[in-house]
Design a protein around this motif. Structure first.
Motif, PDB file in Angstrom:
ATOM      1  N   LYS A 133       0.793  -1.192  -0.068  1.00  0.00           N
ATOM      2  CA  LYS A 133       0.027  -0.084   0.017  1.00  0.00           C
ATOM      3  C   LYS A 133       0.888   1.326   0.066  1.00  0.00           C
ATOM      4  N   VAL A 134       2.375   1.101   0.284  1.00  0.00           N
ATOM      5  CA  VAL A 134       3.018   2.447   0.267  1.00  0.00           C
ATOM      6  C   VAL A 134       3.284   2.740  -1.094  1.00  0.00           C
ATOM      7  N   PRO A 135       3.082   3.980  -1.443  1.00  0.00           N
ATOM      8  CA  PRO A 135       3.399   4.224  -2.923  1.00  0.00           C
ATOM      9  C   PRO A 135       4.687   3.979  -3.443  1.00  0.00           C
ATOM     10  N   THR A 136       4.681   3.445  -4.469  1.00  0.00           N
ATOM     11  CA  THR A 136       5.898   2.859  -4.987  1.00  0.00           C
ATOM     12  C   THR A 136       7.116   3.912  -5.208  1.00  0.00           C
ATOM     13  N   SER A 137       6.574   5.163  -5.679  1.00  0.00           N
ATOM     14  CA  SER A 137       7.597   6.232  -5.848  1.00  0.00           C
ATOM     15  C   SER A 137       8.406   6.484  -4.847  1.00  0.00           C
ATOM     16  N   TYR A 138       7.909   6.263  -3.498  1.00  0.00           N
ATOM     17  CA  TYR A 138       8.463   6.290  -2.304  1.00  0.00           C
ATOM     18  C   TYR A 138       9.958   5.584  -2.284  1.00  0.00           C
TER      19      TYR A 138
END
Ligand SMILES: Nc1nc2c(ncn2[C@@H]2O[C@H](COP(=O)(O)OP(=O)(O)OP(=O)(O)O)[C@@H](O)[C@H]2O)c(=O)[nH]1
Ligand SMILES: [Mg+2]
Lengths: 368, 161
Positions: free
Chosen positions: B67-72
């Motif tokens: 669920k963590v945005p992959t861009s992070y």
């Protein structure tokens, strides 16, 4: 630069500031709307914004004209950016070299609202986890919430959610670009989509069920005699409620003359009705004094209250285009559900917005 | 040495921000203030005479890592995966989460951290260790500061290896 800005206007919905960086990270140009770039020119941007420092090398590796990389909800990325922002970065051509276009979207207001909501949501969820651990008597947790805490927490969350709905509605109505906001709200990581609002309601209901269990526990612990005088029962419930709320409730009871006698009724139901009436009053009414009327009609104990002026309810009537669930309605629906199991009923009567009358009927017998 | 980006990840309320604050500012608060997105800060550590600038990303907790945005994760050298020793819900999907992170950051360093050790007994800790399908790298307390410095130093050692 003008081209780039026009290009961006064409392709991106809305930005608060555009900054063009060279390969070293020095600001080449910027439309000044959030901050002044002049003082920043001594050093590359990485030196001012740790967020950019942490990804700068990777940004240089981006392909030209590939779609922008987006980072959402960045908190206080620099002293000159003190709120909450979304950033996008795109590799762009500059004369014979290349650079990076940094777009800053200022969403401080929106994210502050969402933060408040997330705070309550997470707190409640953590509470639930610890509470359930307590129920299963798993020894892992060191901070199982006491019933009192649990209760207080529930009240706090309830109030807060209401504020959240109101604020989000307000934001939706003033936001310049609802489409942009809507896509934000659909972001999986934000807990504000319709599904999540529904889930919140579900959590409310589950909590409410737990809450009834707590109440049963309280009743047993205080073992009220089955044959009792209504007045002492009322005062007893009032005391419990006050203890739980840590707040005095000013209640006056009006008894129809017939109630000199004692009544035999389902004591848990009476307690639940009273208890919820008190809490609804505490949560919803701007007034300080509440009056509860009692009478016995045929074989029913009849409770009603007149002093609950429910602002939320009138609010909903004024803006009946936006049908937001209110904690009051959820609460009433749940009491209804419980009471129905025992041939009892609770209902509301709304005369020209205020005051709202809530009444309940519970089967009973009188004993001389 | 060039700076290294490290992400603090894991479920909400496990103590990511508390570890971040303890490490960077030597401070701790009992009050829970959730993180909505990402906050980045920097601190240099010294490992075997090498100074390593760490750029720490303290991000919002998610119940599952996907669920963590992959861009992070762009440009990250490692992830500190934090769970809460007092809340089984925060480590019930640990295997899936770690596999996901390994796929996302091949060659990246992943540190598995059990936080809030001040709240559990030795026996409870032992039970958790045996019940987990994965080895805990270090147990910490952001509250007492126990093992916080060590966590980052261990990480630093792996970064220069
Ligand atoms: N006793 C104890 N409490 C801790 C410890 N670490 C964190 N806490 C408490 O746990 C709560 C949550 O801590 P945070 O650091 O905000 O958690 P987080 O992982 O950043 O949470 P999100 O930002 O919502 O994802 C706070 O009330 C902290 O005071 C610890 O080592 N021991
Ligand atoms: Mg945090």
């Amino acid at each position: 630069m003008k081209d780039i800005i026009q290009h961006s206007i064409g392709n991106q919905v809305k930005f608060s500031q555009l900054v063009l960086l060279d390969k070293e990270g020095y600001i080449q140009q910027s439309c000044k709307s959030l901050f002044d770039i002049a003082p920043l020119n001594k050093k590359p941007i990485q030196a001012w914004v740790p967020f950019i420092e942490s990804i700068f090398d990777s940004l240089l590796l981006l392909k030209e004209d590939s779609s922008a990389v987006r980072f959402a909800k960045i908190e206080k990325p620099a002293s000159f950016l003190p709120g909450y922002y979304d950033f996008t970065f795109t590799k762009v051509k500059m004369q014979d070299t290349e650079g990076i276009l940094w777009c800053i979207y200022d969403y401080t207001d929106l994210y502050k609202q969402l933060l408040a909501y997330q705070q309550r949501h997470n707190e409640l969820e953590i509470y639930r986890q610890l509470y359930e651990l307590g129920n299963q008597q798993i020894k892992h947790s060191a901070e199982i919430p006491s019933r009192k805490n649990f209760f207080e927490h529930y009240i706090k969350y309830n109030n807060h959610s209401n504020q959240f709905y109101t604020k989000i509605n307000h934001l939706l109505s003033i936001h310049e670009n609802p489409f942009d906001l809507f896509s934000l709200l659909k972001d999986k990581s934000l807990n504000a989509s319709t599904v999540n609002v529904q889930n919140t309601i579900k959590i409310f209901s589950e909590i409410q069920e737990d809450y009834y269990q707590l109440l049963q526990f309280e009743i047993e612990k205080n073992s009220i005699p089955s044959l009792l005088q209504l007045e002492s029962l009322c005062n007893h419930v009032k005391n419990i409620t006050e203890q739980k709320l840590k707040h005095k409730i000013d209640v006056s009871f009006n008894y129809a003359p017939i109630i000199d006698s004692q009544i035999v009724a389902h004591k848990e139901l009476i307690i639940q009705v009273l208890f919820n009436l008190f809490i609804i009053f505490y949560e919803q009414s701007p007034q300080t004094k509440m009056t509860v009327d009692f009478s016995i009609l045929k074989n029913e104990a009849h409770f009603s209250t007149l002093n609950i002026a429910i602002t939320e309810f009138s609010l909903e009537q004024q803006q009946n285009t936006i049908k937001q669930p209110t904690s009051l309605l959820v609460r009433l629906a749940l009491i209804k559900k419980v009471l129905q199991r025992y041939n009892s009923s609770i209902a509301t009567e709304n005369t020209n917005n205020v005051p709202l009358k809530i009444f309940a009927n519970i089967p009973c017998q009188t004993i001389e | 040495m060039t700076s290294k980006k490290i992400i603090l990840s894991g479920s909400f309320g496990v103590g990511k921000t508390s570890l971040f604050n303890q490490f960077i500012y030597n401070r701790f608060s009992d009050k829970y203030l959730t993180t909505i997105g990402v906050k980045v800060n920097k601190k240099n550590i010294l490992v075997d005479d090498t100074e390593i600038p760490l750029l720490l990303w303290d991000i919002a907790g998610e119940v599952a890592q996907d669920k963590v945005p992959t861009s992070y994760f762009l440009g990250a050298s490692g992830v500190i995966y934090v769970f809460d020793l007092t809340r089984p819900m925060t480590y019930q999907n640990i295997q899936t989460d770690i596999n996901y992170l390994k796929d996302l950051l091949p060659g990246g360093i992943i540190k598995i951290v059990g936080n809030k050790v001040d709240l559990v007994s030795d026996e409870q800790l032992e039970n958790i260790r045996t019940s987990l399908p994965i080895t805990i790298d270090i147990v910490t307390s952001a509250k007492t500061g126990q093992n916080v410095e060590e966590l980052f130093l261990d990480l630093g050692k792996e970064l220069i290896r």
